[in-house]
Write an enzyme that holds these catalytic residues in place. Structure first.
Site, PDB file in Angstrom:
ATOM      1  N   TYR A 164      25.786  82.440  43.041  1.00 35.03           N
ATOM      2  CA  TYR A 164      25.317  81.091  43.405  1.00 35.03           C
ATOM      3  C   TYR A 164      26.211  80.487  44.497  1.00 35.03           C
ATOM      4  O   TYR A 164      25.719  79.912  45.475  1.00 35.03           O
ATOM      5  CB  TYR A 164      25.333  80.240  42.135  1.00 35.03           C
ATOM      6  CG  TYR A 164      24.788  78.843  42.248  1.00 35.03           C
ATOM      7  CD1 TYR A 164      23.412  78.595  42.207  1.00 35.03           C
ATOM      8  CD2 TYR A 164      25.648  77.744  42.352  1.00 35.03           C
ATOM      9  CE1 TYR A 164      22.924  77.297  42.273  1.00 35.03           C
ATOM     10  CE2 TYR A 164      25.166  76.455  42.420  1.00 35.03           C
ATOM     11  CZ  TYR A 164      23.810  76.231  42.376  1.00 35.03           C
ATOM     12  OH  TYR A 164      23.327  74.939  42.439  1.00 35.03           O
ATOM     13  N   LYS A 168      25.099  79.337  48.255  1.00 32.35           N
ATOM     14  CA  LYS A 168      25.249  77.950  48.718  1.00 32.35           C
ATOM     15  C   LYS A 168      26.222  77.854  49.902  1.00 32.35           C
ATOM     16  O   LYS A 168      26.039  77.021  50.795  1.00 32.35           O
ATOM     17  CB  LYS A 168      25.700  77.056  47.562  1.00 32.35           C
ATOM     18  CG  LYS A 168      24.671  76.954  46.417  1.00 32.35           C
ATOM     19  CD  LYS A 168      23.342  76.363  46.856  1.00 32.35           C
ATOM     20  CE  LYS A 168      22.434  76.035  45.678  1.00 32.35           C
ATOM     21  NZ  LYS A 168      21.134  75.485  46.099  1.00 32.35           N
TER      22      LYS A 168
END
Ligand code: NAP
Length: 256
Positions: A164, A168
Site C-alpha cells: 500500500y 501511494k
C-alpha cells in the site's frame, strides 16, 4: 500589470466530475461535496447498485445531476468503457477524482506477490489507466482538475503495508510528472494524503491499535470523510487554479 482582486469561487456549476470508488467512505463524501457545489457527478463502484446510497445522499443534499456506473479501475477494458460512457453523456470531463483503493495488509516476510500486485494494480496502475482514458479530453477543456487520493503512509511508510505504501508513494511521483506534462494544458494534478479517516477501510484495524493511533493525532480525533471532501472541493475549485504537483496532507497533524 496588476489585476483587481476578486473573491475566489467554490462553485462547480457546469462542471462534469468523476469520482472512482464512490460507493462509500471518502469517495461518497467527495461525490456529495462536488454535487453540492453544482457539478454533475459520475460515481463508480465495482458492483451494480453499489452507488445507490451515494445517489440518495447526493439527492438529500440537494446536489445537481448524479449517475452511478460500474467500473473496476484495475481493468483496462472497463476503464475504457467508463470513459466512453462519461464522455458520451457529459460531453467532457472537468474534474477527475481517483479515490478507489484497497488494502491487503501483512508483514513483508509473509506478504504474497498476489497481495502486492492487487494493491499496485488498483491503487497505482488503476489511477494510471483512468488518467490515461481521460487526460486527452481533459486537456481540451482547459481548467481541468485531477485529484488523486494518496495516503500519509506513502510519505512515511508503515509496517504491514509495504504494498500500500509503495502504491501511494508511487502516486505522488506519478502525479508530479503528470502535473508537469499537463500544466500547459490548464490541467492541475494534485494528491490528497489522508491520515486516519473513519471508514470501512480503517474499521478493520484492531481497537487497541486504533487507540494508539488516536494518541498520535494532535487534533485529538480521527478524521471524517468530509474532512477529505473539503480538501477535494478546494483543489477542484477556482481558488486552487495555481496549485499543481502538490500533496496536501489532511491528518489532524498526525505526521507533521
Ligand atoms: P473504503 O471505505 O474501503 O472504500 C473504497 C472504495 O473504493 C469503495 O467505493 C470501493 O467500491 C472502491 N474500490 C475498491 N476497489 C476498487 C476497484 N478495483 N475499482 C473501483 N473501485 C474500487 O475506503 P476509504 O477509506 O473510503 O478510502 C478511499 C481512498 O482513500 C482509498 O484510496 C484509500 O487508500 C484512501 N485512504 C484512506 C484512508 C483512511 O484512513 N480511510 C487513509 C488514507 C488514504 P466497491 O467496493 O463498491 O466496488
Amino acid at each position: 500589470m496588476s489585476t483587481s482582486p476578486s473573491a475566489p469561487t467554490f462553485s462547480l456549476a457546469g462542471k462534469a466530475a468523476l469520482v472512482t470508488g464512490a460507493s462509500r467512505g471518502i469517495g461518497r463524501a467527495i461525490a456529495v461535496a462536488l454535487a453540492g457545489a453544482g457539478a454533475e457527478v459520475f460515481c463508480t463502484s465495482t458492483k451494480a447498485g453499489g452507488c445507490a446510497d451515494t445517489l440518495l445522499a447526493i439527492a438529500a443534499a440537494g446536489g445537481a445531476k448524479a449517475h452511478a456506473l460500474v467500473c473496476d479501475v484495475a481493468s483496462p477494458d472497463q476503464v475504457e468503457q467508463l470513459a466512453k460512457t462519461v464522455l458520451e453523456q457529459a460531453g467532457k470531463l472537468d474534474l477527475l477524482i481517483n479515490n478507489a483503493g484497497i488494502t491487503r495488509d501483512g508483514l513483508f516476510l509473509r506478504m504474497s506477490t498476489d497481495d502486492f500486485d492487487q494493491v499496485i494494480g488498483t491503487n497505482l496502475r488503476g489511477v494510471f489507466l483512468v488518467c490515461k482514458a481521460f487526460a486527452r479530453s481533459m486537456a481540451k477543456t482547459r481548467g481541468g482538475r485531477i485529484v488523486n487520493i494518496g495516503s500519509v503512509v506513502g510519505i512515511s511508510g508503515n509496517a504491514g503495508q509495504a504494498n500500500y505504501a509503495a502504491a501511494k508513494a508511487g502516486l505522488c511521483g506519478f502525479s508530479k510528472s503528470l502535473a508537469q506534462e499537463l500544466a500547459g494544458r490548464g490541467v492541475t494534478v494534485n494528491v490528497i494524503a489522508p491520515g486516519f479517516i473513519a471508514t470501512d477501510m480503517t474499521a478493520a484495524i484492531p481497537e487497541e491499535a486504533q487507540k494508539t493511533m488516536l494518541g498520535s493525532i494532535p487534533a485529538g480525533r480521527f478524521g471524517e470523510p468530509k474532512d477529505i471532501a473539503a480538501a477535494a472541493l478546494f483543489l477542484c475549485s477556482d481558488a486552487a487554479s495555481y496549485i499543481t504537483g502538490q500533496t496536501l496532507v489532511v491528518d489532524g497533524g498526525m505526521t507533521m
